[in-house]
Design a protein around this motif. Structure first.
Motif, PDB file in Angstrom:
ATOM      1  N   SER A  69      52.554  27.315  23.802  1.00  0.00           N
ATOM      2  CA  SER A  69      52.896  25.975  23.322  1.00  0.00           C
ATOM      3  C   SER A  69      51.711  25.423  22.546  1.00  0.00           C
ATOM      4  CB  SER A  69      53.254  25.049  24.483  1.00  0.00           C
ATOM      5  OG  SER A  69      52.160  24.899  25.378  1.00  0.00           O
ATOM      6  N   ARG A  70      51.958  24.331  21.832  1.00  0.00           N
ATOM      7  CA  ARG A  70      50.852  23.717  21.102  1.00  0.00           C
ATOM      8  C   ARG A  70      51.022  22.203  21.098  1.00  0.00           C
ATOM      9  NH1 ARG A  70      50.588  26.310  15.357  1.00  0.00           N
ATOM     10  NH2 ARG A  70      48.801  24.905  15.057  1.00  0.00           N
ATOM     11  N   ASP A  71      49.881  21.530  21.112  1.00  0.00           N
ATOM     12  CA  ASP A  71      49.836  20.074  21.004  1.00  0.00           C
ATOM     13  C   ASP A  71      49.025  19.772  19.754  1.00  0.00           C
ATOM     14  OD1 ASP A  71      49.302  17.357  21.168  1.00  0.00           O
ATOM     15  OD2 ASP A  71      49.150  17.378  23.337  1.00  0.00           O
ATOM     16  N   ASN A  72      49.713  19.503  18.656  1.00  0.00           N
ATOM     17  CA  ASN A  72      49.016  19.312  17.386  1.00  0.00           C
ATOM     18  C   ASN A  72      48.143  18.051  17.400  1.00  0.00           C
ATOM     19  OD1 ASN A  72      50.065  21.653  16.281  1.00  0.00           O
ATOM     20  ND2 ASN A  72      51.809  20.612  15.345  1.00  0.00           N
ATOM     21  N   ALA A  73      48.507  17.070  18.192  1.00  0.00           N
ATOM     22  CA  ALA A  73      47.687  15.861  18.280  1.00  0.00           C
ATOM     23  C   ALA A  73      46.329  16.161  18.917  1.00  0.00           C
ATOM     24  CB  ALA A  73      48.413  14.792  19.079  1.00  0.00           C
ATOM     25  N   LYS A  74      46.303  17.171  19.769  1.00  0.00           N
ATOM     26  CA  LYS A  74      45.052  17.558  20.428  1.00  0.00           C
ATOM     27  C   LYS A  74      44.447  18.815  19.809  1.00  0.00           C
ATOM     28  CE  LYS A  74      46.296  15.605  24.930  1.00  0.00           C
ATOM     29  NZ  LYS A  74      46.491  15.895  26.388  1.00  0.00           N
ATOM     30  N   ASN A  75      45.083  19.337  18.760  1.00  0.00           N
ATOM     31  CA  ASN A  75      44.604  20.565  18.104  1.00  0.00           C
ATOM     32  C   ASN A  75      44.407  21.686  19.119  1.00  0.00           C
ATOM     33  OD1 ASN A  75      44.443  19.195  15.587  1.00  0.00           O
ATOM     34  ND2 ASN A  75      42.485  18.328  16.216  1.00  0.00           N
ATOM     35  N   THR A  76      45.328  21.823  20.024  1.00  0.00           N
ATOM     36  CA  THR A  76      45.183  22.764  21.135  1.00  0.00           C
ATOM     37  C   THR A  76      46.437  23.613  21.289  1.00  0.00           C
ATOM     38  OG1 THR A  76      43.708  21.223  22.291  1.00  0.00           O
ATOM     39  CG2 THR A  76      44.686  23.005  23.590  1.00  0.00           C
ATOM     40  N   ILE A  77      46.215  24.895  21.502  1.00  0.00           N
ATOM     41  CA  ILE A  77      47.267  25.854  21.802  1.00  0.00           C
ATOM     42  C   ILE A  77      47.122  26.255  23.260  1.00  0.00           C
ATOM     43  CG2 ILE A  77      48.345  28.031  21.117  1.00  0.00           C
ATOM     44  CD1 ILE A  77      48.094  25.974  18.865  1.00  0.00           C
ATOM     45  N   TYR A  78      48.237  26.426  23.947  1.00  0.00           N
ATOM     46  CA  TYR A  78      48.210  26.794  25.351  1.00  0.00           C
ATOM     47  C   TYR A  78      48.947  28.107  25.581  1.00  0.00           C
ATOM     48  CZ  TYR A  78      47.111  21.824  25.810  1.00  0.00           C
ATOM     49  OH  TYR A  78      46.543  20.576  25.676  1.00  0.00           O
ATOM     50  N   LEU A  79      48.564  28.788  26.647  1.00  0.00           N
ATOM     51  CA  LEU A  79      49.331  29.923  27.156  1.00  0.00           C
ATOM     52  C   LEU A  79      49.471  29.734  28.654  1.00  0.00           C
ATOM     53  CD1 LEU A  79      50.750  32.590  26.377  1.00  0.00           C
ATOM     54  CD2 LEU A  79      48.652  33.767  27.095  1.00  0.00           C
ATOM     55  N   GLN A  80      50.652  29.354  29.079  1.00  0.00           N
ATOM     56  CA  GLN A  80      50.937  29.227  30.505  1.00  0.00           C
ATOM     57  C   GLN A  80      51.337  30.594  31.022  1.00  0.00           C
ATOM     58  OE1 GLN A  80      50.730  26.476  32.630  1.00  0.00           O
ATOM     59  NE2 GLN A  80      51.141  27.999  34.227  1.00  0.00           N
ATOM     60  N   MET A  81      50.643  31.063  32.048  1.00  0.00           N
ATOM     61  CA  MET A  81      50.883  32.393  32.595  1.00  0.00           C
ATOM     62  C   MET A  81      51.244  32.264  34.063  1.00  0.00           C
ATOM     63  SD  MET A  81      47.799  34.548  30.785  1.00  0.00           S
ATOM     64  CE  MET A  81      46.533  33.801  31.808  1.00  0.00           C
ATOM     65  N   ASN A  82      52.434  32.722  34.409  1.00  0.00           N
ATOM     66  CA  ASN A  82      52.918  32.671  35.781  1.00  0.00           C
ATOM     67  C   ASN A  82      53.179  34.076  36.312  1.00  0.00           C
ATOM     68  OD1 ASN A  82      52.983  29.806  35.615  1.00  0.00           O
ATOM     69  ND2 ASN A  82      55.032  29.887  34.714  1.00  0.00           N
ATOM     70  N   SER A  83      53.301  34.189  37.610  1.00  0.00           N
ATOM     71  CA  SER A  83      53.607  35.471  38.260  1.00  0.00           C
ATOM     72  C   SER A  83      52.691  36.584  37.762  1.00  0.00           C
ATOM     73  CB  SER A  83      55.075  35.859  38.018  1.00  0.00           C
ATOM     74  OG  SER A  83      55.950  34.853  38.493  1.00  0.00           O
ATOM     75  N   LEU A  84      51.413  36.301  37.761  1.00  0.00           N
ATOM     76  CA  LEU A  84      50.440  37.252  37.230  1.00  0.00           C
ATOM     77  C   LEU A  84      50.341  38.488  38.112  1.00  0.00           C
ATOM     78  CD1 LEU A  84      47.809  34.636  36.133  1.00  0.00           C
ATOM     79  CD2 LEU A  84      48.841  36.341  34.626  1.00  0.00           C
TER      80      LEU A  84
END
Length: 120
Positions: A69-84
């Motif tokens: 996902s990305r939050d352009n207002a925060k200039n940040t990209i995320y990677l949520q990782m579950n069930s690692l």
């Protein structure tokens, strides 16, 4: 230009959220992807997200577990990782390019990476 954070040691079945802050003005308008490299293995393209939020998952093993996902207002990209699982152990890289490509050689701008270790 790209600074990752959020890696660390997690037990199998656990979750982590990686973040990538984009500081370069131009790169804020680029597609951004997450790649990873496990010890002794080649780079794997995980997922890509366009400037406007269109998403593509490249790696079958992460489908249903990871979400970009990305939050352009925060200039940040995320990677949520579950069930690692231990197979997810790798250095994770945030990568930007005008057009996403799962071939790492086709992607121009790389962060330094953040280490994710999945172990009990």
């Amino acid at each position: 230009h790209l600074v990752e954070s959020g890696g660390g040691l997690v037990q199998p079945g656990g979750s982590l959220r990686l973040s990538c802050v984009i500081s370069d003005v131009l790169l804020k308008f680029y597609d951004v992807a997450w790649f990873r490299q496990a010890p002794g293995k080649e780079y794997e393209g995980i997922s890509c997200i366009s400037e406007h939020g269109g998403r593509t998952d490249w790696l079958d093993s992460i489908k249903g577990r990871f979400a970009i996902s990305r939050d352009n207002a925060k200039n940040t990209i995320y990677l949520q990782m579950n069930s690692l699982t231990p197979d997810d152990t790798a250095v994770y890289y945030c990568v930007a390019d005008p057009t996403c490509n799962s071939d790492p050689n086709a992607m121009d701008y790389w962060g330094k990476g953040t280490l994710v270790t999945v172990s009990s």
